[in-house]
Design an enzyme around this catalytic site. Structure first.
Site, PDB file in Angstrom:
ATOM      1  N   CYS A 106       0.870  -1.171   0.000  1.00  0.00           N
ATOM      2  CA  CYS A 106       0.000   0.000   0.000  1.00  0.00           C
ATOM      3  C   CYS A 106       0.912   1.228   0.000  1.00  0.00           C
ATOM      4  O   CYS A 106       1.752   1.379   0.885  1.00  0.00           O
ATOM      5  CB  CYS A 106      -0.851  -0.063   1.263  1.00  0.00           C
ATOM      6  SG  CYS A 106      -1.816   1.394   1.564  1.00  0.00           S
ATOM      7  N   CYS A 113      -2.832  15.201   2.709  1.00  0.00           N
ATOM      8  CA  CYS A 113      -3.968  15.139   1.779  1.00  0.00           C
ATOM      9  C   CYS A 113      -4.856  16.347   2.015  1.00  0.00           C
ATOM     10  O   CYS A 113      -5.068  16.763   3.150  1.00  0.00           O
ATOM     11  CB  CYS A 113      -4.767  13.853   1.998  1.00  0.00           C
ATOM     12  SG  CYS A 113      -6.153  13.684   0.842  1.00  0.00           S
ATOM     13  N   GLU A 164      -4.482  11.676  -2.033  1.00  0.00           N
ATOM     14  CA  GLU A 164      -5.523  11.398  -3.022  1.00  0.00           C
ATOM     15  C   GLU A 164      -4.821  11.234  -4.381  1.00  0.00           C
ATOM     16  O   GLU A 164      -4.327  12.228  -4.958  1.00  0.00           O
ATOM     17  CB  GLU A 164      -6.528  12.562  -3.033  1.00  0.00           C
ATOM     18  CG  GLU A 164      -7.474  12.574  -4.206  1.00  0.00           C
ATOM     19  CD  GLU A 164      -8.179  11.231  -4.447  1.00  0.00           C
ATOM     20  OE1 GLU A 164      -8.715  10.635  -3.503  1.00  0.00           O
ATOM     21  OE2 GLU A 164      -8.176  10.782  -5.608  1.00  0.00           O
TER      22      GLU A 164
HETATM   23  N1  SAH Z   1      -7.383   9.223  -0.746  1.00  0.00           N
HETATM   24  C1  SAH Z   1      -7.740   7.961  -1.281  1.00  0.00           C
HETATM   25  C2  SAH Z   1      -6.715   6.871  -1.026  1.00  0.00           C
HETATM   26  C3  SAH Z   1      -6.028   6.888   0.300  1.00  0.00           C
HETATM   27  S1  SAH Z   1      -7.069   6.535   1.696  1.00  0.00           S
HETATM   28  C4  SAH Z   1      -9.106   7.535  -0.764  1.00  0.00           C
HETATM   29  O1  SAH Z   1      -9.631   8.169   0.161  1.00  0.00           O
HETATM   30  O2  SAH Z   1      -9.637   6.573  -1.312  1.00  0.00           O
HETATM   31  C5  SAH Z   1      -7.325   4.771   1.456  1.00  0.00           C
HETATM   32  C6  SAH Z   1      -8.506   4.212   2.182  1.00  0.00           C
HETATM   33  O3  SAH Z   1      -8.294   4.251   3.603  1.00  0.00           O
HETATM   34  C7  SAH Z   1      -9.804   4.965   1.927  1.00  0.00           C
HETATM   35  O4  SAH Z   1     -10.838   4.065   1.586  1.00  0.00           O
HETATM   36  C8  SAH Z   1     -10.056   5.633   3.246  1.00  0.00           C
HETATM   37  O5  SAH Z   1     -11.411   5.915   3.437  1.00  0.00           O
HETATM   38  C9  SAH Z   1      -9.509   4.612   4.216  1.00  0.00           C
HETATM   39  N2  SAH Z   1      -9.249   5.122   5.565  1.00  0.00           N
HETATM   40  C10 SAH Z   1      -8.662   6.266   5.916  1.00  0.00           C
HETATM   41  N3  SAH Z   1      -8.601   6.374   7.254  1.00  0.00           N
HETATM   42  C11 SAH Z   1      -9.174   5.285   7.769  1.00  0.00           C
HETATM   43  C12 SAH Z   1      -9.430   4.827   9.094  1.00  0.00           C
HETATM   44  N4  SAH Z   1      -9.080   5.543  10.140  1.00  0.00           N
HETATM   45  N5  SAH Z   1     -10.047   3.628   9.245  1.00  0.00           N
HETATM   46  C13 SAH Z   1     -10.401   2.883   8.142  1.00  0.00           C
HETATM   47  N6  SAH Z   1     -10.194   3.272   6.875  1.00  0.00           N
HETATM   48  C14 SAH Z   1      -9.596   4.458   6.690  1.00  0.00           C
HETATM   49 FE1  SF4 Z   2      -7.529  10.322   3.943  1.00  0.00          FE
HETATM   50 FE2  SF4 Z   2      -8.176   9.464   1.463  1.00  0.00          FE
HETATM   51 FE3  SF4 Z   2      -9.757  11.224   2.797  1.00  0.00          FE
HETATM   52 FE4  SF4 Z   2      -7.366  11.976   1.904  1.00  0.00          FE
HETATM   53  S1  SF4 Z   2      -9.122  11.360   0.679  1.00  0.00           S
HETATM   54  S2  SF4 Z   2      -8.245  12.465   3.884  1.00  0.00           S
HETATM   55  S3  SF4 Z   2      -6.164  10.132   2.227  1.00  0.00           S
HETATM   56  S4  SF4 Z   2      -9.318   9.095   3.368  1.00  0.00           S
END
Ligand code: SAH
Ligand code: SF4
Length: 349
Positions: A106, A113, A164
């Site tokens: 990952c 972000c 992102e």
């Molecule tokens: N910004 C992109 C990719 C990075 S985050 C996105 O949001 O898809 C990757 C994944 O981790 C996303 O599905 C996000 O919702 C999840 N995520 C972030 N923080 C989390 C948490 N505290 N518990 C569970 N999933 C989480």
């Molecule tokens: Fe976190 Fe993805 Fe939301 Fe950015 S977009 S704040 S990486 S969960």
């Protein structure tokens, strides 16, 4: 902005550079092989190259734009998280998963972000900068060295670390192209998954791209009022617009979209939330991953959904014909949730 590294260049760009320096084409292949097949981190070790070329490359196209700073392994040994320090002192994290068979990694696309999801450690820390394509490639090569040492193949690369990906699309697409190049690393396009909070132009760009990269969309909720809170980007790309883009993607690519739903106790984990999601995903080529949220210290009010609610939610989706998997937030013991190890380092707790 950081200096350009070798990993920022495509094969053709490297060939142009070497040509301009007066070196023959086979030198390009030797360098490409050293970086992407031998996984070298120092030109000094690339004995096939003449000394003057090694010195020139070390000066102007460094091979390793990041250094491992610290790692944490989960007690079951299945997950390992490493903080990589970049040339300008910023850090990103790489999480290795499923050590036992085939490894997945990952990786991050940005430092911080800008989307600011309230349950996400990266979102809380704010945006710092985009990663270069070389810094993205470097994370995968780091993972590849790591799994090579335990004789496992690297099977999947997911953009689910910090940032992102469609906020930094040029670097992300270039990194995938470089890693896919059969003359070097040669990882199949289907081994990559881009996870987005819902950046519609990014989804359309991926749909139009000839590389068959997988798409994951962080859905979390199927009504705009709730999703505006959980994923503030929803104000820019509300659900009707986002879902239309997902349907365009599915129609054009015939590839199954993964929808990620992080379940927060009492907030988005009730049966009516599940029914709303089922309605949105009706007849779509997709798969849903349910992930009980991994609570972060900054937001104790976002609590993990209890197992009973998660299972009830899953049953509603399955009854509606939507393939659904419950994922444990693997590695929660080592704070493997998005951005958490880095956040911990910053607060020194
Ligand atoms: N910004 C992109 C990719 C990075 S985050 C996105 O949001 O898809 C990757 C994944 O981790 C996303 O599905 C996000 O919702 C999840 N995520 C972030 N923080 C989390 C948490 N505290 N518990 C569970 N999933 C989480
Ligand atoms: Fe976190 Fe993805 Fe939301 Fe950015 S977009 S704040 S990486 S969960």
């Amino acid at each position: 902005m950081t200096n350009v590294s070798l990993l920022d260049l495509s094969y053709d760009e490297l060939a142009d550079r070497l040509g301009a320096w007066g070196y023959p084409k086979y030198r390009v292949d030797q360098i490409w092989h050293a970086a992407f097949v031998d996984l070298a981190t120092d030109y000094a070790a690339v004995s096939t190259l003449p000394l003057d070329l090694r010195q020139e490359l070390s000066r102007s196209l460094p091979l390793a734009p990041c250094l491992a700073e610290r790692s944490l392994e989960s007690p079951d040994g299945l997950t390992r998280k490493t903080v990589l320090r970049l040339a300008d002192g910023e850090t990103v994290e790489v999480v290795m998963m499923d050590y036992s068979e085939r490894a997945s990694v990952c990786i991050s696309s940005q430092v911080g972000c800008a989307v600011g999801c309230p349950f996400c450690a990266t979102g809380q820390a704010g945006f710092v900068r985009n990663l270069s394509s070389g810094e993205i490639v470097a994370q995968v090569l780091y993972a590849a060295r790591d799994v090579r040492s335990i004789a496992r193949p690297l099977s999947n690369v997911v953009f689910m670390g910090m940032g992102e990906p469609f906020g930094n699309p040029d670097a992300v697409f270039q990194a995938i192209r470089t890693l896919n190049d059969p003359r070097g690393f040669g990882l199949g396009a289907r081994s990559f998954t881009i996870s987005t909070a819902g950046v519609v132009p990014g989804i359309d760009r991926l749909a139009a791209d000839p590389l068959q990269v997988n798409l994951a969309v962080s859905l979390h909720a199927a009504d705009d009022t709730l999703r505006n809170v959980l994923v503030p980007l929803n104000r820019k790309y509300p659900l009707d617009i986002l879902m239309a883009a997902c349907r365009r993607y599915a129609a054009r690519t015939h590839r199954r979209i993964t929808f990620e739903i992080a379940l927060v106790a009492g907030m988005n984990d009730r049966p009516h939330h599940a029914r709303a999601v089922a309605e949105r995903l009706d007849e779509m080529l997709c798969h849903v991953n349910l992930i009980p949220v991994n609570p972060i210290p900054e937001r104790r009010d976002f609590r993990r959904s209890p197992s009973l609610s998660v299972h009830a939610y899953a049953e509603i989706l399955k009854a509606a014909g939507i393939p659904t998997t419950i994922r444990d937030s693997r590695g929660a013991e080592i704070a493997a949730g998005c951005g958490q190890l880095r956040a911990r380092r910053r607060t020194n707790s």
